[in-house]
Design a protein around this motif. Structure first.
Motif, PDB file in Angstrom:
ATOM      1  N   SER A 110       6.472 -27.065   5.890  1.00 33.68           N
ATOM      2  CA  SER A 110       6.492 -25.613   6.055  1.00 33.68           C
ATOM      3  C   SER A 110       5.487 -25.151   7.102  1.00 33.68           C
ATOM      4  O   SER A 110       5.744 -24.190   7.846  1.00 33.68           O
ATOM      5  CB  SER A 110       6.213 -24.925   4.715  1.00 33.68           C
ATOM      6  OG  SER A 110       7.249 -25.200   3.788  1.00 33.68           O
ATOM      7  N   LEU A 111       4.356 -25.835   7.188  1.00 35.54           N
ATOM      8  CA  LEU A 111       3.358 -25.475   8.197  1.00 35.54           C
ATOM      9  C   LEU A 111       3.897 -25.722   9.604  1.00 35.54           C
ATOM     10  O   LEU A 111       3.630 -24.942  10.526  1.00 35.54           O
ATOM     11  CB  LEU A 111       2.074 -26.276   7.978  1.00 35.54           C
ATOM     12  CG  LEU A 111       1.257 -25.918   6.728  1.00 35.54           C
ATOM     13  CD1 LEU A 111       0.103 -26.880   6.551  1.00 35.54           C
ATOM     14  CD2 LEU A 111       0.744 -24.471   6.829  1.00 35.54           C
ATOM     15  N   LEU A 132     -11.522 -27.559   4.853  1.00 36.81           N
ATOM     16  CA  LEU A 132     -10.322 -28.382   4.722  1.00 36.81           C
ATOM     17  C   LEU A 132      -9.044 -27.562   4.667  1.00 36.81           C
ATOM     18  O   LEU A 132      -7.957 -28.108   4.526  1.00 36.81           O
ATOM     19  CB  LEU A 132     -10.429 -29.267   3.476  1.00 36.81           C
ATOM     20  CG  LEU A 132     -11.609 -30.230   3.462  1.00 36.81           C
ATOM     21  CD1 LEU A 132     -11.553 -31.110   2.223  1.00 36.81           C
ATOM     22  CD2 LEU A 132     -11.628 -31.093   4.718  1.00 36.81           C
ATOM     23  N   GLY A 133      -9.161 -26.251   4.793  1.00 40.05           N
ATOM     24  CA  GLY A 133      -7.964 -25.417   4.808  1.00 40.05           C
ATOM     25  C   GLY A 133      -7.425 -25.175   3.417  1.00 40.05           C
ATOM     26  O   GLY A 133      -7.734 -25.892   2.463  1.00 40.05           O
ATOM     27  N   SER A 175      -2.355 -29.597  11.245  1.00 36.88           N
ATOM     28  CA  SER A 175      -3.188 -28.645  10.501  1.00 36.88           C
ATOM     29  C   SER A 175      -4.344 -29.355   9.829  1.00 36.88           C
ATOM     30  O   SER A 175      -4.248 -30.518   9.415  1.00 36.88           O
ATOM     31  CB  SER A 175      -2.345 -27.938   9.440  1.00 36.88           C
ATOM     32  OG  SER A 175      -1.918 -28.881   8.464  1.00 36.88           O
ATOM     33  N   ILE A 176      -5.449 -28.650   9.686  1.00 33.77           N
ATOM     34  CA  ILE A 176      -6.570 -29.208   8.936  1.00 33.77           C
ATOM     35  C   ILE A 176      -6.223 -29.323   7.460  1.00 33.77           C
ATOM     36  O   ILE A 176      -6.786 -30.155   6.741  1.00 33.77           O
ATOM     37  CB  ILE A 176      -7.853 -28.346   9.139  1.00 33.77           C
ATOM     38  CG1 ILE A 176      -9.078 -29.073   8.569  1.00 33.77           C
ATOM     39  CG2 ILE A 176      -7.701 -26.967   8.517  1.00 33.77           C
ATOM     40  CD1 ILE A 176      -9.333 -30.443   9.193  1.00 33.77           C
ATOM     41  N   GLY A 220      -3.432 -18.976  10.214  1.00 36.83           N
ATOM     42  CA  GLY A 220      -4.644 -19.296  10.951  1.00 36.83           C
ATOM     43  C   GLY A 220      -5.664 -20.065  10.138  1.00 36.83           C
ATOM     44  O   GLY A 220      -6.505 -20.784  10.700  1.00 36.83           O
ATOM     45  N   GLU A 221      -5.610 -19.945   8.824  1.00 43.23           N
ATOM     46  CA  GLU A 221      -6.552 -20.690   7.987  1.00 43.23           C
ATOM     47  C   GLU A 221      -6.162 -22.161   7.873  1.00 43.23           C
ATOM     48  O   GLU A 221      -6.962 -22.988   7.449  1.00 43.23           O
ATOM     49  CB  GLU A 221      -6.614 -20.059   6.596  1.00 43.23           C
ATOM     50  CG  GLU A 221      -7.150 -18.632   6.598  1.00 43.23           C
ATOM     51  CD  GLU A 221      -7.181 -18.031   5.200  1.00 43.23           C
ATOM     52  OE1 GLU A 221      -7.192 -18.826   4.228  1.00 43.23           O
ATOM     53  OE2 GLU A 221      -7.175 -16.788   5.085  1.00 43.23           O
TER      54      GLU A 221
END
Length: 921
Positions: free
Chosen positions: A113-114, A104-105, A82-83, A166-167
């Motif tokens: 968790s991601l 940067l998310g 993830s970013i 998605g973010e």
């Protein structure tokens, strides 16, 4: 598959550190394979664990199991694509991907968790569509258990849901993550591995996976820690070979990392006789002889040993552990005790024999082990490597987590082949607390020995029941020791173990004492064996119940003047210090030792050694004559001391029986010389125990305890049990072991009617016990639910503590020497001096410490904090300064009624410990 074939996932970093010689980053794909390699190699060296997993999963294909675990462990850091994670080092993103990230998310969701959320939203639909795990869509629930276990490698399960996923993942992040999953599927998810899920009924696979997830999560934590050791797994910033070649390299490095970790099993010793293990014991006690000869079945089993103090329960337990190990049913042991002091005492009894249980070099790791506290084992278990120390990373790194966990040396004891510690470390394995899964993994293939089981309150007992259920399910065994145990408590503990074996609770019938109770699922019922008692521990102790404090002080003083030694066991630290003050004018200076829990660890260990030297097995008239010990419950259990006269505050009968075990424990002549000849009789006359308590009455008022002993009233809130104890003491004697069972049941029988004045207290105490047991049930993890969050936040051990009561904290005592801040025990090796200067107190008492007034001292204080694990975030540093009365320091206490912080002064010396002296102006 070559690097160039999956270039997308090589543009992501997995570990990073500030600029140093060598690579600044380690590619995420490389780190993922490092961790998978550690897990696979760990399993190679754990044949019994491997066999258990294969049996549970219904496969006989070892290579399939190896690939299955490698696949899942390789995905443990899936969320790092993830970013939100990568953006913590935007400079590395730009370096690897050729452009700075535009966003940067969102913050606030960790990569564990991601990773779980990404699997469920993006990978799982593809896996179902392509039939990775067979054609049954219901298999998804079981698969979730494996994903949750490996992504929950931070020591707690991942969040069940992540909003706006998605973010967190840009399109290129999703592409890279899916490419990496595809690569791992190609490498590891062979037809044999996939058949582990596809070959079972979906419901059976779900149930099996759910239960196994507890131990798989522990394996993921351990593999992540060891696989994050950059001193072995050197950082690699650029791809240079094929995935297959890197995997081969990672497996070799994993072998080296595990060899130096101290967590690999040590070869077991051949079966040895009791005489070989304990050559210093000429004649084993009846209980020890039983342990050496009793038939031990295959599979999980539990043994509950009840016998008098001095019957050799420790050696009996070690003998059982050795026999189970020699039979190939265990690889090690962990002995859990109620307090640090009892753990220290146990060390002295186990240190001389434990190595005989292993054919190789096994490390005995201790909670707090006498003078070898830190030096002998501080780095022996899971050397974590150097902390990355990168302030730009918000996610706590694996090395930081490892350093923080291992900063408490008590925790290491569960990972070593042989461990001694407080029972709390085992209890936390069954509670919704951080790293509980690692504790469960540490107990696999060990014999769990719990000493002084009766010391467990309602909360601890229910938690221990949960531990026993997990232990039994994993095929482990347990040995529980107690001098005295109420029948209801024994039945509940045995029922919990049976539940873990999928069996009904065994029925109990015997009322004999001493008694060995054993159960195995291979038996139709429990086996209860009445044990004979060694003649030298059969005795009658005369009891003098006294309410006149002056009379108690006089009998102590007169006994000391006669050249004998005395111990007064008090119920609180305040009572102990008051006793010291009352006797100061009656006892020569230097003849009194105070022993309680609020001493710096180094001082406490010194005091314990002095106590054993003065009152222990090898003491003689020159050490004992005229000496007084004033102690709290730290001297109540497992401390091998022997006094001529014992005085004790009134406590429940099980505690008094334990305390009576310190009275004339060894056979001596009239002057106090030890008599070791077979058949020798003690020449000191009839043993006598004085019990200091409220005036006896058949009809006590509601304040019967509180008006004369407010401290005891708080420590033992069931005043009905105290009254029942005082009632049975009116007989004027304790006959051991003949009276033991009757005494226990007379005090703890819930059906026994109490006087009207105490019923309200009793109802309140019993209600609290029910509430505490319910709280334990709420806080404990449930085997059948699998590794997932159920109501509590697992961020710390204090969320679901091993004991109820006030939250405590480690206070590090320092002393100012000019503008230098030294550890209180600066005589100790520099690396460990602060550990020896630690004392644990209620957190509210020393909530904060004011900053030093001078800039020089502020810098010195900060330098000390920076050198502590986690920068001192998990401790309080209390600097002390010498004044006319000794050493004192200022702190802020939390006032419970108002919630305000109140300045207070604390004093410390090595004779009385840490005392709250006054409220500051």
């Amino acid at each position: 598959m070559e690097w160039k074939d999956c270039a997308a996932f090589w543009c992501y970093w997995g570990k990073a550190r500030p600029a140093e010689p060598g690579a600044e980053l380690h590619l995420l794909a490389c780190h993922s394979l490092d961790v998978a390699a550690v897990g696979v190699v760990y399993l190679q060296h754990q044949p019994a664990l491997r066999a258990w997993l294969m049996d549970q999963l219904g496969t006989q294909d070892e290579q399939a199991l190896r690939n299955w675990l490698a696949f899942w462990l390789a995905l443990h850091d899936l969320g790092k694509f993830s970013i939100s994670f990568q953006g913590q080092r935007a400079d590395l993103v730009e370096r690897l991907q050729g452009e700075a990230p535009s966003s940067l998310g969102p913050a606030g969701v960790r990569h564990d968790s991601l990773g779980f959320a990404f699997w469920r939203q993006h990978v799982q639909p593809l896996a179902q569509a392509e039939g990775w795990f067979g054609g049954d869509v219901d298999t998804e629930v079981g698969i979730d258990c494996w994903v949750r276990a490996v992504t929950g490698h931070h020591g707690q399960p991942p969040l069940a849901q992540v909003h706006h996923l998605g973010e967190h993942f840009r399109p290129r992040d999703r592409e890279a993550a899916m490419a990496f999953v595809s690569a791992m599927r190609t490498m590891f998810l062979t037809p044999g591995a996939a058949a582990i899920a596809a070959g079972m009924d979906a419901d059976a696979f779900e149930q099996c996976s759910s239960r196994l997830s507890w131990w798989i999560a522990g394996l993921a934590v351990l593999a992540d820690w060891i696989g994050s050791n950059a001193e072995i797994f050197r950082y690699r910033a650029t791809p240079s070979t094929s995935l297959a070649d890197y995997w081969a390299d990672a497996l070799e490095l994993a072998e080296a990392a595990l060899s130096s970790s101290g967590v690999r099993p040590v070869p077991r010793q051949r079966a040895r006789s009791f005489a070989e293990l304990f050559p210093h014991i000429a004649q084993p006690s009846p209980l020890q002889a039983w342990a050496a000869d009793v038939d031990l079945p295959d599979g999980p089993q539990i043994h509950l040993l009840e016998d008098v103090t001095g019957a050799g329960k420790t050696e009996a337990a070690v003998m059982l552990a050795h026999r189970l190990m020699a039979q190939g049913q265990a690889d090690g042991f962990f002995i859990g005790l109620p307090t640090m002091a009892t753990a220290n005492a146990m060390y002295g009894r186990v240190a001389g024999v434990y190595q005989e249980l292993f054919a190789g070099d096994a490390s005995l790791v201790l909670a707090h082990g006498r003078k070898t506290l830190v030096e002998a084992f501080a780095a022996s278990i899971v050397a974590p490597g150097q902390d990355e120390g990168d302030a730009r990373q918000a996610d706590e790194s694996a090395t930081q987590r490892c350093l923080r966990w291992l900063a408490d040396h008590n925790k290491r004891a569960l990972l070593a082949p042989a461990g001694v510690g407080t029972v709390d470390q085992a209890l936390l394995g069954a509670l919704q607390s951080k790293h509980q899964s690692l504790r469960l993994l540490g107990l696999v293939r060990k014999v769990l020995v719990v000493d002084e089981v009766h010391a467990c309150d309602a909360y601890m007992q229910r938690t221990l029941e949960a531990v026993l259920e997990f232990q039994a399910y994993a095929g482990g065994s347990a040995v529980l020791l107690s001098a005295t145990l109420p029948g209801g408590m024994k039945a509940a503990l045995l029922a919990a173990f049976a539940r873990g074996c999928g069996q009904r609770a065994p029925a109990l019938a015997q009322q004999a004492y001493p008694l060995a109770t054993s159960w195995s699922p291979s038996w139709s019922s429990a086996v209860e064996t009445a044990i004979a008692t060694r003649p030298e521990v059969c005795r009658t102790v005369r009891v003098r119940y006294a309410s006149d404090r002056a009379a108690v002080l006089e009998v102590i003083a007169s006994t000391l003047r006669a050249g004998q030694c005395v111990a007064w066991i008090c119920n609180t630290i305040g009572d102990a210090l008051q006793a010291r003050a009352d006797l100061a004018a009656l006892v020569p200076a230097g003849h009194t030792t105070v022993f309680h829990a609020r001493f710096a660890l180094g001082d406490r260990l010194d005091i314990e050694e002095r106590v054993l030297g003065t009152f222990g097995a090898h003491s003689g008239p020159e050490q004992r004559a005229g000496r007084l010990l004033i102690a709290t419950q730290v001297a109540e259990q497992s401390l091998d001391i022997d006094v001529d006269l014992l005085v004790t505050d009134l406590a429940p009968i099980d505690r008094l029986i334990q305390r009576a075990g310190r009275l004339r424990r060894h056979v001596r002549d009239g002057a106090g010389r030890r008599l070791t000849e077979p058949g020798a009789a003690d020449q000191r006359g009839e043993p006598c125990m004085w019990v200091f308590g409220p005036p006896w009455t058949e009809e006590p008022p509601a304040n019967w305890v509180r008006q004369s002993a407010p401290g005891s009233a708080a420590v033992y809130p069931h005043h009905g049990q105290l009254w029942r104890t005082a009632r049975v003491l009116q007989a004027g004697h304790l006959r051991m072991p003949d009276d033991a069972r009757a005494l226990i049941e007379a005090v703890f029988d819930p059906e026994d009617e109490l006087p009207a004045g105490l019923r309200a207290h009793a109802n309140q105490a019993e209600g609290k016990a029910y509430g505490d047991r319910s709280q334990a049930l709420l806080n404990s993890v449930k085997l059948v639910q699998g590794y997932q969050r159920k109501g509590l936040d697992w961020t710390a051990e204090t969320v679901a503590p091993s004991r109820l009561g006030e939250e405590t904290i480690d206070v590090l005592l320092g002393r100012w020497e000019g503008d230098r801040l030294l550890p209180w025990r600066h005589d100790k090796p520099q690396a460990h001096a602060w550990a020896y200067s630690t004392v644990r107190v209620a957190k509210r008492l020393i909530a904060e410490v004011p900053a030093p007034a001078s800039a020089e001292r502020a810098v010195a204080r900060q330098a000390v904090l920076d050198g502590l694990p986690g920068g001192g975030k998990w401790v309080v540093l209390l600097p002390l300064e010498r004044d006319a009365e000794g050493f004192a320091g200022s702190a802020m206490a939390l006032d419970k009624p108002t919630g305000a912080l109140v300045a207070s002064i604390w004093r410390y010396d090595d004779e009385q410990g840490l005392l709250r002296a006054a409220q500051a102006d």
